[in-house]
Scaffold this active site. Structure first.
Site, short mmCIF file in Angstrom:
data_model
loop_
_atom_site.label_atom_id
_atom_site.label_comp_id
_atom_site.label_asym_id
_atom_site.label_seq_id
_atom_site.Cartn_x
_atom_site.Cartn_y
_atom_site.Cartn_z
N ASP A 158 -4.20 2.06 -13.49
CA ASP A 158 -5.51 2.29 -12.87
C ASP A 158 -6.65 1.98 -13.83
O ASP A 158 -7.56 2.78 -14.01
CB ASP A 158 -5.59 3.74 -12.36
N ASP A 187 -3.42 -0.94 -9.53
CA ASP A 187 -4.87 -0.70 -9.41
C ASP A 187 -5.58 -1.37 -10.58
O ASP A 187 -5.87 -0.75 -11.59
CB ASP A 187 -5.22 0.79 -9.31
N TYR A 190 -10.42 -2.86 -9.04
CA TYR A 190 -11.27 -2.02 -8.19
C TYR A 190 -12.40 -2.81 -7.52
O TYR A 190 -13.46 -2.28 -7.24
CB TYR A 190 -11.82 -0.80 -8.97
N ASN A 224 -2.82 0.46 -4.44
CA ASN A 224 -3.59 0.41 -3.19
C ASN A 224 -4.86 -0.44 -3.33
O ASN A 224 -5.30 -1.06 -2.36
CB ASN A 224 -3.94 1.82 -2.70
N HIS A 319 -4.29 12.79 -4.10
CA HIS A 319 -3.13 12.04 -3.63
C HIS A 319 -1.89 12.93 -3.57
O HIS A 319 -0.77 12.46 -3.73
CB HIS A 319 -2.86 10.82 -4.52
N VAL A 347 -2.93 8.59 -9.54
CA VAL A 347 -3.70 9.80 -9.83
C VAL A 347 -4.38 9.59 -11.18
O VAL A 347 -3.71 9.26 -12.17
CB VAL A 347 -2.78 11.04 -9.87
N HIS A 348 -5.70 9.76 -11.23
CA HIS A 348 -6.45 9.39 -12.43
C HIS A 348 -6.43 10.48 -13.48
O HIS A 348 -7.44 11.10 -13.83
CB HIS A 348 -7.88 9.00 -12.05
FE LIG Z 1 -4.24 3.96 -6.64
#
Ligand SMILES: [Fe+2]
Ligand SMILES: *[C@@H]1O[C@H](CO)[C@@H](O)[C@H](O)[C@H]1NC(C)=O
Ligand SMILES: *[C@@H]1O[C@H](CO)[C@@H](O)[C@H](O)[C@H]1NC(C)=O
Length: 459
Positions: A158, A187, A190, A224, A319, A347-348
């Protein structure tokens, strides 16, 4: 006072014994901001039609091929890669270039070229942009696949392209443990957080990671934010930008789509799954995984590693339970085949699980909670690359037993395979020096040394 302190100590000990540690390190919350277009991290290389966004990924199962990808902005130019080593004279391979359109955006010429028959453990130089603004890079091939070949993987998830993303990448680059290949948990750019999924963000992201991804392979997992499905602007083909820009060697592992595949690197067999492609029974991904797992030869590749974007064990209120359907579908296979570790992003924040499984339920017996299981993988969430959406700080309380360590900070991790029995894992938060290990664990191989390796038993 003293009584209070003792009581407090007992309390905190009890919390540790119960299962997990919720780190007391609290990072100050600031918003994460994308670096501006003219930032030094996005520099456009000089020269007419100079290749940019250069990145490589392993091109076959065994690590004797590499896919070189880059973009020429103004005209197709050459799709040739010239490559050589100190021992090997210059060879030439020719790839292909194509463009894609997305809403009102037309991409540059995206080149992919596979160079083959490389020797293991060898530093190769490669040159692209032939006949125009030529650029030269280098990479080192992995050692031959074998049970005791040591290897060091970096883990990034991410990432995005904010000032924090840049810190994460710089931190990874300066880590003295020296990752040799990046396992990227998905990810990437973005772009879809911007109006009309601003495709220029895919280009700036490509330029941002070039400083690492042109010199060491990045193994990609689809997240996603790679879907870019936007029917409101006429974009209905999922993964269009990602698929054009980031290829994978999926055919080499018998896969029929770039989103799920496997590679062998040194002593590791790495299976990449797609959270956003169908995986129900009879689907292509399901059938592929069903055939793939029995093929893993632990005498050749002791370490069985799975990458997936959406985590199956996650105790953040972000999530939460999104990975459940995939967990229910595949978890029993992971336990049966003794997967060593599953890395996820999404999950960040950071989290490491105990070895747990939740596979006993048959809809009637009420057995639907995770239990400690030494045949189960450790699940690690490392979606803490630093993207524009910021940190996930809100955790489930109390910390569930399956969660061994969790912390909402940006960072990266290293999985350092020593031999067939031992691997040293460490997580490095950006707020510390790159050598500082905020969380770590000795992994004992589930096939060759299936001894309890939970951190509570080690301490
Ligand atoms: Fe994601
Ligand atoms: C990004 O990180 C690199 C390496 O530390 C540094 O040289 C560069 O100035 C940084 N750029 C930005 C915009 O933070
Ligand atoms: C494997 O690596 C571990 C950790 O470095 C070491 O303690 C162990 O002796 C090694 N095993 C063999 C057989 O060399």
């Amino acid at each position: 006072m003293a009584v209070l302190i003792v009581f407090g100590l007992l309390l905190s000990l009890a919390m540790v014994c119960n299962g997990g540690i919720t780190s007391t390190f609290v990072r100050k919350t600031e918003s994460t901001v994308d670096m501006p277009y003219e930032s030094d991290a996005f520099q456009i290389p000089p020269g007419h039609n100079a290749p940019q966004q250069v990145h490589i990924t392993q091109g076959d199962q065994e690590g004797t091929a590499m896919i070189v990808s880059w973009i020429t902005p103004d005209e197709p130019g050459s799709s040739v890669v010239l490559f050589w080593s100190d021992k090997h004279k210059t060879k030439k391979a020719e790839g292909k270039a194509k463009q894609y359109k997305y809403h009102d955006y037309t991409s540059g010429y995206i080149h992919h070229c596979t160079i083959r028959k490389l020797e293991h453990n060898t530093k190769y130089y490669y040159k692209i942009g032939i006949g125009q603004a030529e650029r030269t890079f280098w990479f080192v091939t992995p050692p031959a696949v074998g049970p005791d070949a040591p290897y060091t993987f970096g883990l990034l998830g991410d990432l995005g392209q904010t000032f924090d993303s840049n810190k994460t990448l710089a931190h990874y680059e300066s880590n003295p443990l020296k990752g040799q290949t990046v396992l990227c948990l998905g990810d990437l750019s973005y772009a879809d957080n911007h109006p009309n999924h601003d495709q220029v963000k895919w280009d700036t992201f490509g330029r941002f990671i070039e400083r690492s991804a042109a010199y060491q392979p990045w193994i990609h997992t689809a997240g996603n934010h790679e879907i870019d499905y936007a029917p409101e602007i006429g974009e209905t083909k999922p993964f269009k930008p990602y698929k054009h820009r980031y290829t994978t060697p999926f055919k080499a592992s018998g896969s029929t789509a770039p989103f799920w595949y496997s590679v062998k690197i040194a002593s590791a067999h790495i299976i990449v799954l797609s959270s956003y492609s169908s995986y129900g029974k009879y689907t292509p991904q399901y059938k592929w995984l069903e055939q793939e797992l029995p093929k893993v030869n632990r005498d050749e590749t002791p370490w069985l590693i799975v990458l997936v974007h959406s985590p199956w064990y996650n105790s953040y209120n972000y999530h939460y339970m999104e990975g459940e359907t995939m967990r229910v579908q595949f978890e029993s296979w992971f336990v049966q085949h003794k997967v060593d570790v599953v890395f996820a992003g999404h999950v960040h924040a950071y989290e490491r699980s105990e070895r747990v499984s939740n596979i006993a339920n048959n809809l009637e017996n009420g057995k639907c909670s995770p239990v400690k299981d030494q045949s189960a993988p450790v699940y690690i969430t490392i979606g803490d690359g630093g993207n524009i959406e910021g940190l996930a700080t809100n955790m489930r309380d109390p910390q569930p037993d399956y969660s061994a360590y969790r912390e909402a900070s940006f960072g990266h991790a290293i999985f350092d395979i020593k031999n067939r029995t031992h691997a040293y894992y460490s997580w490095h938060r950006n707020d510390d020096g790159a050598a500082v290990k905020a969380d770590s664990m000795w992994f004992f191989n589930r096939y060759h040394h299936p001894v309890d390796d939970s951190t509570s038993s080690q301490s």
